[in-house]
Write a protein that holds these residues in place. Structure first.
Motif, PDB file in Angstrom:
ATOM      1  N   ARG A   7      34.875  36.148  86.267  1.00  0.00           N
ATOM      2  CA  ARG A   7      35.120  34.819  85.702  1.00  0.00           C
ATOM      3  C   ARG A   7      34.844  33.745  86.751  1.00  0.00           C
ATOM      4  O   ARG A   7      34.935  34.012  87.949  1.00  0.00           O
ATOM      5  CB  ARG A   7      36.575  34.681  85.230  1.00  0.00           C
ATOM      6  N   TRP A  15      44.130  37.865  82.896  1.00  0.00           N
ATOM      7  CA  TRP A  15      43.386  38.837  82.076  1.00  0.00           C
ATOM      8  C   TRP A  15      43.688  40.263  82.538  1.00  0.00           C
ATOM      9  O   TRP A  15      43.907  41.149  81.707  1.00  0.00           O
ATOM     10  CB  TRP A  15      41.878  38.556  82.140  1.00  0.00           C
ATOM     11  N   TRP A  46      33.320  35.722  81.787  1.00  0.00           N
ATOM     12  CA  TRP A  46      33.338  34.329  81.342  1.00  0.00           C
ATOM     13  C   TRP A  46      32.591  33.533  82.425  1.00  0.00           C
ATOM     14  O   TRP A  46      33.074  33.352  83.522  1.00  0.00           O
ATOM     15  CB  TRP A  46      34.764  33.791  81.167  1.00  0.00           C
ATOM     16  N   GLY A  66      35.456  35.364  75.379  1.00  0.00           N
ATOM     17  CA  GLY A  66      35.651  34.214  74.499  1.00  0.00           C
ATOM     18  C   GLY A  66      34.824  34.446  73.252  1.00  0.00           C
ATOM     19  O   GLY A  66      34.153  35.485  73.109  1.00  0.00           O
ATOM     20  N   ARG A  86      31.977  40.303  71.772  1.00  0.00           N
ATOM     21  CA  ARG A  86      32.708  39.051  71.918  1.00  0.00           C
ATOM     22  C   ARG A  86      34.113  39.193  71.353  1.00  0.00           C
ATOM     23  O   ARG A  86      34.441  40.207  70.734  1.00  0.00           O
ATOM     24  CB  ARG A  86      31.969  37.919  71.221  1.00  0.00           C
ATOM     25  N   LEU A  92      42.599  32.154  67.933  1.00  0.00           N
ATOM     26  CA  LEU A  92      41.473  31.278  68.307  1.00  0.00           C
ATOM     27  C   LEU A  92      41.043  30.469  67.083  1.00  0.00           C
ATOM     28  O   LEU A  92      40.745  29.277  67.174  1.00  0.00           O
ATOM     29  CB  LEU A  92      40.322  32.155  68.787  1.00  0.00           C
ATOM     30  N   VAL A 276      41.592  28.152  72.958  1.00  0.00           N
ATOM     31  CA  VAL A 276      41.403  28.928  74.195  1.00  0.00           C
ATOM     32  C   VAL A 276      41.804  30.382  73.955  1.00  0.00           C
ATOM     33  O   VAL A 276      42.878  30.635  73.401  1.00  0.00           O
ATOM     34  CB  VAL A 276      42.277  28.316  75.332  1.00  0.00           C
ATOM     35  N   SER A 277      40.942  31.329  74.360  1.00  0.00           N
ATOM     36  CA  SER A 277      41.276  32.754  74.177  1.00  0.00           C
ATOM     37  C   SER A 277      42.458  33.132  75.064  1.00  0.00           C
ATOM     38  O   SER A 277      42.395  32.975  76.286  1.00  0.00           O
ATOM     39  CB  SER A 277      40.104  33.651  74.589  1.00  0.00           C
TER      40      SER A 277
END
Ligand code: NDP
Length: 309
Positions: A7, A15, A46, A66, A86, A92, A276-277
């Motif tokens: 990320r 995460w 990401w 995401g 994905r 979301l 936002v995930s």
């Protein structure tokens, strides 16, 4: 066998914690810490560093963290042949629907203008519109667009949608492809963009779209910044074709200090936070896909490299 998280922000630890909570037996690594590259079978990404995916010789799949995968498919060093996955998450979708509803209602009641008035000690009653006064057009009726449409319909809005080719069963009109575009736009007093960023949609929000909207239309772009031609939007404000815009995404994020959008009286902005995930909410589906990659089972939410979404 392990997963690495790549990320460009400070959310890697959260995460890893969420994935560990679902599957404590799977080794998880932060790309920016030392780790055995050959053990990695799936990456969660990401906005990963360019070229980084080639560091993993035994990769079986690439999982976006995401809903949008444009940054993966645009990677010139994307390894060929691997599935790209994905995230599809009810939160979301509902977060996005609530954000769009909030922005629409705020615009109908001119709340952004009142905020500016307040900072200037200005007592200035303004006219307002009702829900029944406007028609909303949603570009893209995928997971998010459909959730937005459903909430708007439940709230009493007159909704229509636009897709590339699908004809979802809805209680409102759905237009398809380039041939349906003009009719769709001509009925959209408020245009909500929830298209994926692909070679076909890049720059799609341009003068030709603004010209086909009813005069004084309102734009809400919650998809991706490069879908919008920013110069064309400023010109549409100058001519009065567009009266208000709510932008959550930008070609360059964060927006540069000198950008003309900051002080534009017709533009409301938020810093890419419409939806936002949350790692806790989607960790189980990411782990399920990892297990499917190892075991050869069916994958969930694989994107088409050819379509770009
Ligand atoms: P989906 O892939 O589920 O849906 C995409 C929709 O767009 C489909 O209805 C598709 O049509 C339509 N579409 C694609 N290309 C075209 C085209 N050329 N012309 C007309 N319609 C087209 O996407 P999601 O709903 O999950 O997400 C949409 C986007 O939202 C993401 O790609 C991401 O960029 C953005 N996003 C923004 C967030 C934010 O916080 N601002 C958060 C999460 C996502 P068809 O049905 O025919 O295939």
């Amino acid at each position: 066998m392990a997963i690495a998280i790549l990320r460009n922000d400070d959310r890697t630890d959260s995460w890893i914690r969420a994935l560990e909570a679902v599957a404590p037996e799977i080794p998880l690594y932060d790309y920016h810490q030392p780790h055995p590259r050959e053990a990695i079978r799936m990456v969660g990404v990401w906005k990963h560093p360019p070229g980084s995916l080639w560091e993993y010789p035994n990769l079986l799949g690439i999982h976006g963290l995401g809903a949008g995968v444009d940054f993966i498919l645009e990677d010139p060093d994307l390894p060929e042949g691997l599935p790209v996955l994905r995230v599809v998450d009810p939160y979301l979708a509902s977060d996005m629907a609530e954000y769009v509803l909030a922005q629409i209602l705020s615009g109908l009641r001119q709340l952004p203008a009142y905020t500016l008035d307040q900072y200037s000690n200005r007592w200035n009653p303004r006219p307002y519109n009702r829900i029944e006064d406007v028609r909303v057009g949603i570009m893209g009726l995928g997971t998010l667009g459909k959730a937005v449409a459903d909430l708007l319909v439940r709230t009493g809005f007159d909704v229509r949608g636009w897709t590339a080719r699908s004809q979802p069963a809805t209680g409102y009109p759905v237009f398809q492809g380039p041939e349906g575009r003009q009719a769709f736009l001509s009925e959209s007093d408020i245009l909500v963009c929830l298209l994926p960023l692909t070679p076909k949609t890049r720059g799609i929000l341009d003068q030709s779209v603004f010209d086909q909207l009813p005069v004084g239309a309102r734009l809400i772009n919650v998809a991706r910044g490069p879908l919008l031609n920013e110069e064309d939007l400023l010109e549409a404000f100058r001519t009065g074709q567009v009266a208000q815009a709510c932008l959550d995404v930008f070609s360059q994020e964060p927006l540069t200090n000198s950008h003309p959008f900051w002080n534009h009286p017709g533009i409301s902005m938020t810093p890419h936070v419409a939806s936002v995930s949350e790692p806790e909410s989607v960790a189980a589906q990411v782990i399920a896909n990892y297990r499917a990659l190892l075991g050869g089972g069916p994958l969930a939410n694989e994107v088409s490299r050819e379509r770009g979404y």
